[in-house]
Design a protein around this motif. Structure first.
Motif, PDB file in Angstrom:
ATOM      1  N   LYS A 222     -64.870  28.345 -81.047  1.00  0.00           N
ATOM      2  CA  LYS A 222     -65.221  27.126 -80.290  1.00  0.00           C
ATOM      3  C   LYS A 222     -64.228  26.592 -79.586  1.00  0.00           C
ATOM      4  O   LYS A 222     -63.066  26.874 -80.065  1.00  0.00           O
ATOM      5  CB  LYS A 222     -65.697  26.219 -81.564  1.00  0.00           C
ATOM      6  CG  LYS A 222     -66.800  26.274 -82.325  1.00  0.00           C
ATOM      7  CD  LYS A 222     -67.341  25.241 -83.157  1.00  0.00           C
ATOM      8  CE  LYS A 222     -66.569  25.090 -84.362  1.00  0.00           C
ATOM      9  NZ  LYS A 222     -66.885  24.232 -85.339  1.00  0.00           N
ATOM     10  N   GLU A 223     -64.580  25.997 -78.501  1.00  0.00           N
ATOM     11  CA  GLU A 223     -63.459  25.499 -77.642  1.00  0.00           C
ATOM     12  C   GLU A 223     -63.902  23.982 -77.157  1.00  0.00           C
ATOM     13  O   GLU A 223     -65.157  23.605 -76.927  1.00  0.00           O
ATOM     14  CB  GLU A 223     -63.160  26.074 -76.383  1.00  0.00           C
ATOM     15  CG  GLU A 223     -64.333  26.479 -75.519  1.00  0.00           C
ATOM     16  CD  GLU A 223     -63.693  27.482 -74.395  1.00  0.00           C
ATOM     17  OE1 GLU A 223     -62.395  27.324 -74.069  1.00  0.00           O
ATOM     18  OE2 GLU A 223     -64.642  27.719 -73.521  1.00  0.00           O
ATOM     19  N   THR A 224     -62.994  23.060 -77.061  1.00  0.00           N
ATOM     20  CA  THR A 224     -63.536  21.633 -76.353  1.00  0.00           C
ATOM     21  C   THR A 224     -63.070  21.659 -74.878  1.00  0.00           C
ATOM     22  O   THR A 224     -62.189  21.856 -74.370  1.00  0.00           O
ATOM     23  CB  THR A 224     -62.661  20.515 -77.197  1.00  0.00           C
ATOM     24  OG1 THR A 224     -62.866  20.714 -78.535  1.00  0.00           O
ATOM     25  CG2 THR A 224     -63.131  19.175 -76.663  1.00  0.00           C
ATOM     26  N   VAL A 225     -64.353  21.330 -74.178  1.00  0.00           N
ATOM     27  CA  VAL A 225     -64.114  21.138 -72.713  1.00  0.00           C
ATOM     28  C   VAL A 225     -64.705  19.861 -72.261  1.00  0.00           C
ATOM     29  O   VAL A 225     -65.648  19.268 -73.070  1.00  0.00           O
ATOM     30  CB  VAL A 225     -65.173  22.204 -72.071  1.00  0.00           C
ATOM     31  CG1 VAL A 225     -64.406  23.688 -72.377  1.00  0.00           C
ATOM     32  CG2 VAL A 225     -66.517  22.341 -72.477  1.00  0.00           C
ATOM     33  N   PRO A 226     -64.164  19.216 -71.364  1.00  0.00           N
ATOM     34  CA  PRO A 226     -64.785  17.837 -70.845  1.00  0.00           C
ATOM     35  C   PRO A 226     -66.072  18.091 -70.124  1.00  0.00           C
ATOM     36  O   PRO A 226     -65.979  19.178 -69.133  1.00  0.00           O
ATOM     37  CB  PRO A 226     -63.724  17.350 -70.008  1.00  0.00           C
ATOM     38  CG  PRO A 226     -62.856  18.636 -69.383  1.00  0.00           C
ATOM     39  CD  PRO A 226     -62.906  19.470 -70.465  1.00  0.00           C
ATOM     40  N   VAL A 227     -66.849  17.357 -70.110  1.00  0.00           N
ATOM     41  CA  VAL A 227     -68.234  17.417 -69.564  1.00  0.00           C
ATOM     42  C   VAL A 227     -68.700  16.356 -68.782  1.00  0.00           C
ATOM     43  O   VAL A 227     -69.275  16.627 -67.573  1.00  0.00           O
ATOM     44  CB  VAL A 227     -69.710  17.790 -70.448  1.00  0.00           C
ATOM     45  CG1 VAL A 227     -69.089  18.959 -71.273  1.00  0.00           C
ATOM     46  CG2 VAL A 227     -69.495  16.698 -71.611  1.00  0.00           C
ATOM     47  N   GLU A 228     -68.415  14.977 -68.919  1.00  0.00           N
ATOM     48  CA  GLU A 228     -68.560  14.136 -67.946  1.00  0.00           C
ATOM     49  C   GLU A 228     -67.743  12.835 -68.496  1.00  0.00           C
ATOM     50  O   GLU A 228     -67.292  12.691 -69.536  1.00  0.00           O
ATOM     51  CB  GLU A 228     -70.153  13.645 -68.204  1.00  0.00           C
ATOM     52  CG  GLU A 228     -70.493  13.030 -69.442  1.00  0.00           C
ATOM     53  CD  GLU A 228     -72.090  12.483 -69.538  1.00  0.00           C
ATOM     54  OE1 GLU A 228     -72.431  12.392 -68.506  1.00  0.00           O
ATOM     55  OE2 GLU A 228     -72.571  12.473 -70.385  1.00  0.00           O
ATOM     56  N   ARG A 229     -67.806  11.685 -67.594  1.00  0.00           N
ATOM     57  CA  ARG A 229     -66.897  10.715 -67.636  1.00  0.00           C
ATOM     58  C   ARG A 229     -67.726   9.307 -67.649  1.00  0.00           C
ATOM     59  O   ARG A 229     -68.893   9.438 -66.863  1.00  0.00           O
ATOM     60  CB  ARG A 229     -65.755  10.522 -66.529  1.00  0.00           C
ATOM     61  CG  ARG A 229     -64.891   9.487 -66.824  1.00  0.00           C
ATOM     62  CD  ARG A 229     -63.645   9.273 -65.889  1.00  0.00           C
ATOM     63  NE  ARG A 229     -63.039  10.432 -65.602  1.00  0.00           N
ATOM     64  CZ  ARG A 229     -61.942  10.924 -66.456  1.00  0.00           C
ATOM     65  NH1 ARG A 229     -61.547  10.095 -67.315  1.00  0.00           N
ATOM     66  NH2 ARG A 229     -61.309  12.098 -66.195  1.00  0.00           N
ATOM     67  N   ALA A 230     -67.920   8.454 -68.640  1.00  0.00           N
ATOM     68  CA  ALA A 230     -68.492   7.083 -68.298  1.00  0.00           C
ATOM     69  C   ALA A 230     -67.787   5.977 -68.458  1.00  0.00           C
ATOM     70  O   ALA A 230     -66.581   5.959 -69.033  1.00  0.00           O
ATOM     71  CB  ALA A 230     -69.618   6.979 -69.704  1.00  0.00           C
ATOM     72  N   ARG A 231     -68.008   4.908 -67.794  1.00  0.00           N
ATOM     73  CA  ARG A 231     -67.341   3.664 -67.692  1.00  0.00           C
ATOM     74  C   ARG A 231     -68.252   2.543 -67.751  1.00  0.00           C
ATOM     75  O   ARG A 231     -69.361   2.732 -67.194  1.00  0.00           O
ATOM     76  CB  ARG A 231     -66.163   3.671 -66.517  1.00  0.00           C
ATOM     77  CG  ARG A 231     -66.876   3.466 -65.102  1.00  0.00           C
ATOM     78  CD  ARG A 231     -65.692   3.347 -64.153  1.00  0.00           C
ATOM     79  NE  ARG A 231     -64.728   4.227 -64.274  1.00  0.00           N
ATOM     80  CZ  ARG A 231     -64.671   5.558 -63.288  1.00  0.00           C
ATOM     81  NH1 ARG A 231     -66.013   5.820 -62.752  1.00  0.00           N
ATOM     82  NH2 ARG A 231     -63.924   6.332 -63.621  1.00  0.00           N
ATOM     83  N   LEU A 232     -67.871   1.205 -68.051  1.00  0.00           N
ATOM     84  CA  LEU A 232     -68.656   0.146 -67.952  1.00  0.00           C
ATOM     85  C   LEU A 232     -68.322  -0.511 -66.840  1.00  0.00           C
ATOM     86  O   LEU A 232     -67.122  -0.535 -66.660  1.00  0.00           O
ATOM     87  CB  LEU A 232     -68.225  -0.753 -69.247  1.00  0.00           C
ATOM     88  CG  LEU A 232     -68.854  -0.371 -70.352  1.00  0.00           C
ATOM     89  CD1 LEU A 232     -68.626  -1.468 -71.584  1.00  0.00           C
ATOM     90  CD2 LEU A 232     -70.547  -0.145 -70.585  1.00  0.00           C
ATOM     91  N   ARG A 233     -69.112  -0.987 -65.859  1.00  0.00           N
ATOM     92  CA  ARG A 233     -69.069  -1.793 -64.829  1.00  0.00           C
ATOM     93  C   ARG A 233     -70.048  -2.961 -64.585  1.00  0.00           C
ATOM     94  O   ARG A 233     -71.309  -2.655 -64.711  1.00  0.00           O
ATOM     95  CB  ARG A 233     -69.239  -0.841 -63.393  1.00  0.00           C
ATOM     96  CG  ARG A 233     -68.893  -1.427 -61.918  1.00  0.00           C
ATOM     97  CD  ARG A 233     -69.106  -0.481 -61.105  1.00  0.00           C
ATOM     98  NE  ARG A 233     -67.914   0.300 -61.098  1.00  0.00           N
ATOM     99  CZ  ARG A 233     -67.871   1.558 -60.646  1.00  0.00           C
ATOM    100  NH1 ARG A 233     -68.988   1.796 -59.842  1.00  0.00           N
ATOM    101  NH2 ARG A 233     -66.742   2.356 -60.702  1.00  0.00           N
ATOM    102  N   LYS A 234     -69.483  -4.179 -64.366  1.00  0.00           N
ATOM    103  CA  LYS A 234     -70.356  -5.229 -64.299  1.00  0.00           C
ATOM    104  C   LYS A 234     -70.923  -5.324 -62.583  1.00  0.00           C
ATOM    105  O   LYS A 234     -70.156  -5.149 -61.758  1.00  0.00           O
ATOM    106  CB  LYS A 234     -69.674  -6.402 -64.617  1.00  0.00           C
ATOM    107  CG  LYS A 234     -69.289  -6.509 -66.023  1.00  0.00           C
ATOM    108  CD  LYS A 234     -68.580  -7.769 -66.279  1.00  0.00           C
ATOM    109  CE  LYS A 234     -67.344  -8.351 -65.526  1.00  0.00           C
ATOM    110  NZ  LYS A 234     -66.971  -9.634 -65.966  1.00  0.00           N
TER     111      LYS A 234
END
Length: 264
Positions: A222-234
């Motif tokens: 198993k390896e950990t890879v980044p898949v997406e980024r999320a942020r809150l925006r008003k």
């Protein structure tokens, strides 16, 4: 009472008693019928100025901090409750005079308050209310004019906090299946005939050959890879809301000698 005291200057002024206590603000100004000078004021008291009490202007004077009257806070609080929405009746006027310990003017034959009784000076009679925020008479022109006022809704917006939104991540475990191709080795016997060309004669006996077989097997890492980024925006969304409220307004009513009324 100063002759220069004008109704329009009294409206919404602070009212102060002899001890320096602030009683409230001026709501209405009542004029004397004879002199058309301010005779009574109503003071807005209570929570949000919901109550109005009559206060005499006898001996009062104006200053930078408001109208200074000659009656104390307790007397104003205990004053008779009279609606401040029209002409004071003789009975109401007499009741106020008695409450504040002032000489009661004598009653004329037509049922109106006349000047004071002999020996008490020239006190004017109670008159019409000056209205909320405006004088009851136009003193400059001498007209018997009355100003009509009304309330209007002033609607605006204000920013209020409606809630909090948080973004967080958490871990879940799920089962995944992946198909992997694998290979393995097998043994098969290959036979071929011996010909005379080989020449040699074999001996009969036992013998063996050792062959190592190999096979592939799946290996899971198993390896950990980044898949997406999320942020809150008003973002601001415009909408429309309907608000309503009750408003009051004054109306004019004219009454002639026959008792007939005409409103406008």
């Amino acid at each position: 009472m100063a002759k220069t005291m004008q109704p329009q200057e009294l409206i919404d002024s602070a009212v102060v008693d002899p001890a320096g206590n602030k009683l409230g603000k001026v709501g209405n100004v009542y004029l004397a019928d004879a002199t058309r000078q301010p005779e009574w004021i109503t003071v807005k008291t209570g929570l949000f100025g919901t109550k109005e009490s009559f206060v005499p202007l006898s001996g009062a004077h104006t200053d930078r901090d408001g109208v200074h009257v000659q009656v104390d806070k307790e007397a104003v609080s205990d004053a008779p409750r009279i609606d401040a929405d029209g002409h004071l009746s003789p009975e109401e006027s007499a009741e106020l005079y008695r409450h504040y310990g002032l000489p009661v003017p004598r009653m004329s034959p037509d049922g109106r308050m006349d000047d004071r009784t002999p020996g008490t000076g020239g006190r004017a009679k109670p008159g019409m209310a000056a209205g909320r925020g405006k004088p009851g008479m136009d003193a400059k022109r001498g007209d018997r004019a009355m100003t009509r006022s009304e309330e209007r809704l002033n609607v605006g917006t204000e920013q209020v906090e409606t809630g909090h939104v948080r973004l967080r991540k958490y871990v879940v475990t799920e089962e995944q299946q992946v198909t992997v191709p694998v290979r393995h080795e097998e043994v098969r016997i290959e036979r071929e005939p011996i010909t005379k060309a080989d020449g040699k004669v074999a001996d009969i006996g036992e013998a063996e050959e050792d062959v190592i077989l190999h096979a592939e097997k799946p290996v899971v890492r198993k390896e950990t890879v980044p898949v997406e980024r999320a942020r809150l925006r008003k973002e601001t969304v415009e909408d429309e809301q309907t608000v309503s409220g009750k408003v009051r307004k004054e109306q004019f009513e004219v009454t002639d000698d026959d008792g007939r009324h005409r409103r406008s």
